[in-house]
Scaffold this motif. Structure first.
Motif, mmCIF file in Angstrom:
data_model
loop_
_atom_site.group_PDB
_atom_site.id
_atom_site.type_symbol
_atom_site.label_atom_id
_atom_site.label_comp_id
_atom_site.label_asym_id
_atom_site.label_seq_id
_atom_site.Cartn_x
_atom_site.Cartn_y
_atom_site.Cartn_z
ATOM 1 N N GLY A 1 0.831 -1.188 0.000
ATOM 2 C CA GLY A 1 0.000 0.000 0.000
ATOM 3 C C GLY A 1 0.864 1.235 0.000
ATOM 4 O O GLY A 1 2.018 1.191 -0.413
ATOM 5 N N ILE A 2 0.302 2.324 0.477
ATOM 6 C CA ILE A 2 1.046 3.579 0.550
ATOM 7 C C ILE A 2 1.042 4.083 1.982
ATOM 8 O O ILE A 2 0.180 3.717 2.779
ATOM 9 C CB ILE A 2 0.467 4.661 -0.390
ATOM 10 C CG1 ILE A 2 -0.964 5.037 0.021
ATOM 11 C CG2 ILE A 2 0.540 4.227 -1.832
ATOM 12 C CD1 ILE A 2 -1.529 6.230 -0.717
ATOM 13 N N LYS A 3 2.000 4.911 2.269
ATOM 14 C CA LYS A 3 2.073 5.554 3.570
ATOM 15 C C LYS A 3 1.960 7.051 3.337
ATOM 16 O O LYS A 3 2.681 7.617 2.522
ATOM 17 C CB LYS A 3 3.391 5.218 4.253
ATOM 18 C CG LYS A 3 3.241 5.019 5.710
ATOM 19 C CD LYS A 3 4.470 4.420 6.317
ATOM 20 C CE LYS A 3 4.091 3.978 7.715
ATOM 21 N NZ LYS A 3 5.166 3.360 8.404
ATOM 22 N N ILE A 4 1.020 7.675 4.027
ATOM 23 C CA ILE A 4 0.863 9.121 3.963
ATOM 24 C C ILE A 4 1.217 9.647 5.339
ATOM 25 O O ILE A 4 0.590 9.268 6.327
ATOM 26 C CB ILE A 4 -0.561 9.523 3.573
ATOM 27 C CG1 ILE A 4 -0.886 8.974 2.185
ATOM 28 C CG2 ILE A 4 -0.716 11.043 3.613
ATOM 29 C CD1 ILE A 4 -2.272 9.277 1.694
ATOM 30 N N VAL A 5 2.229 10.465 5.389
ATOM 31 C CA VAL A 5 2.844 10.942 6.624
ATOM 32 C C VAL A 5 3.288 9.712 7.409
ATOM 33 O O VAL A 5 4.292 9.127 7.091
ATOM 34 C CB VAL A 5 1.926 11.901 7.407
ATOM 35 C CG1 VAL A 5 2.640 12.469 8.606
ATOM 36 C CG2 VAL A 5 1.410 13.024 6.523
ATOM 37 N N SER A 6 2.519 9.279 8.400
ATOM 38 C CA SER A 6 2.920 8.095 9.163
ATOM 39 C C SER A 6 1.851 7.010 9.139
ATOM 40 O O SER A 6 1.982 6.017 9.836
ATOM 41 C CB SER A 6 3.220 8.490 10.609
ATOM 42 O OG SER A 6 2.041 8.998 11.209
ATOM 43 N N GLU A 7 0.799 7.189 8.352
ATOM 44 C CA GLU A 7 -0.298 6.227 8.324
ATOM 45 C C GLU A 7 -0.319 5.437 7.022
ATOM 46 O O GLU A 7 -0.013 5.950 5.957
ATOM 47 C CB GLU A 7 -1.641 6.941 8.514
ATOM 48 C CG GLU A 7 -1.782 7.595 9.859
ATOM 49 C CD GLU A 7 -1.689 6.638 11.034
ATOM 50 O OE1 GLU A 7 -2.109 5.478 10.916
ATOM 51 O OE2 GLU A 7 -1.195 7.066 12.087
ATOM 52 N N PHE A 8 -0.728 4.173 7.126
ATOM 53 C CA PHE A 8 -0.733 3.233 6.017
ATOM 54 C C PHE A 8 -2.130 3.112 5.417
ATOM 55 O O PHE A 8 -3.122 3.060 6.134
ATOM 56 C CB PHE A 8 -0.275 1.868 6.541
ATOM 57 C CG PHE A 8 -0.325 0.761 5.532
ATOM 58 C CD1 PHE A 8 0.642 0.673 4.543
ATOM 59 C CD2 PHE A 8 -1.324 -0.189 5.577
ATOM 60 C CE1 PHE A 8 0.609 -0.356 3.623
ATOM 61 C CE2 PHE A 8 -1.365 -1.226 4.668
ATOM 62 C CZ PHE A 8 -0.397 -1.310 3.683
#
Length: 71
Positions: A29-36
């Motif tokens: 998946g992707i990580k945005i800032v610190s969330e997956f």
């Protein structure tokens, strides 16, 4: 050289993480800032119309990223 902060990072080879949208543990998946966000949720969000009921759910879940960032 300074470290560059990557606000969005595509994860392919790291261990499983818990998706902030669906709550399931996934490896890709992707990580945005610190969330997956898992690949499935990312794909669904991208294709969800703003008039769809699920759109508001996605917005609410995504706001959690900014709440945690500013806590």
């Amino acid at each position: 050289m300074e470290d560059i902060v990557k606000p969005v990072e595509i994860l392919k080879e790291e261990g499983p993480e818990t998706c902030i949208i669906c709550g399931k543990t996934k490896a890709q998946g992707i990580k945005i800032v610190s969330e997956f966000i898992c690949e499935e949720c990312e794909a669904e969000m991208v294709h969800t119309d703003v008039k769809d009921e699920k759109y508001d759910f996605f917005i609410h879940q995504m706001k959690q990223i900014w709440v945690q960032l500013n806590a």
